[in-house]
Scaffold this motif. Sequence first.
Motif, mmCIF file in Angstrom:
data_model
loop_
_atom_site.group_PDB
_atom_site.id
_atom_site.type_symbol
_atom_site.label_atom_id
_atom_site.label_comp_id
_atom_site.label_asym_id
_atom_site.label_seq_id
_atom_site.Cartn_x
_atom_site.Cartn_y
_atom_site.Cartn_z
ATOM 1 N N SER A 124 0.850 -1.197 0.000
ATOM 2 C CA SER A 124 0.000 0.000 0.000
ATOM 3 C C SER A 124 0.880 1.239 0.000
ATOM 4 N N VAL A 125 0.916 1.932 -1.127
ATOM 5 C CA VAL A 125 1.685 3.172 -1.264
ATOM 6 C C VAL A 125 0.708 4.264 -1.677
ATOM 7 N N GLY A 183 3.901 4.664 2.679
ATOM 8 C CA GLY A 183 3.368 3.305 2.639
ATOM 9 C C GLY A 183 4.157 2.397 3.554
#
Length: 361
Positions: free
Chosen positions: A259-260, A275
């Motif tokens: 998750s960025v 992230g």
Amino acid sequence: MVHEGVLLESQTLRASVAERTDVLDRVRALSLLPDGLHVTTRMVADYFEVGERVVNRLMQRHREELTQNGMRVLRGSELDVFKRDTLSLYEQSRPQPRSNLTLYTRRAVLNVAMLLRDSEVARAIRRYLLDAEEASRAPRAGEPVDDSVLHSLVTWLDERIERTVTDRLAQQDARMARVAEDAVRTVIGQTVVPLLNHMIEVCGENRREISGMRGEITRIDRALRARMPDGGMAAMDAMTWREFEDHVAGLCRRDGCPSVANTSSNSDLSADLVGRTADGRTLVVQCKHFAPFRRVESGEMQKFIGMARVEYDADVALFVTTATFTPAATDLAVRHGVTAVHRRLLERWSAGTRLPVLRQP
């Protein structure tokens, strides 16, 4: 083979061989500025053994085509930065006042070679270029030949020009020989070139497929493009800052960061992406989409270090740029555990090489 004069008339033919910049050094060594990417108008003129005025006139007539092939004009602050970072040594040896500076890439220099009439160096490049192109089109055993009409056309064209010029030279009249050659070129431009352009477009896809199977260099190029469809550093240089941030975020996700998120639109803090790595460490990324000749200064690095450590308590801090870092900025990054991703490292990362800091410890 195709007569070298056809390149002077056909922009479509010029575009079809615009990637063959290796021909420049095969005919004559081309010196580059200290950035390793550009040459100035004076350097182009010296290479082709003509005056700067000749190159400037050609640039004015074909500005749009040359710009498409990488020529650019620097002015104002952009020129000041380039002169400070790249031209210092060059200008010391050849000082001159400037309000603007025209830069040519190797591809733009090749474009000049295909347009410049009164230069023996340019003529040699055109002949060498078309010899190589003719050889690349030669069919191998078992391959279908689908451009016989094109070969017949250019063979007839070559013989027609050569016969006309030879007849005039036999009369020891060089002036009339040039007139005859110009007359034939006029016919080429009005009748033959449109047909030649159409033939190039029709068989272009098949020729690209054939060339895609040739040699180790082409194999490597296909592999790089498969890993990064956007097309390497040239594509990244052409991106907007937002597109570049999205590209870097994609590289992080590719290397295992699940998750960025992009924060640049809703925060004034010195971080563009945040992230977590695959093993749960906090990741903070600063992206700087700069021109290749610019450098990230120590002040920008100091600001990022402070925000990454104080505001985000980052375990992994990346400073990614399409340019390079000053020695002071690099020293700060090393001392504070920031991974400074400069232009060459970014190119390798984009091509598939994983950053060590993103691997699980």
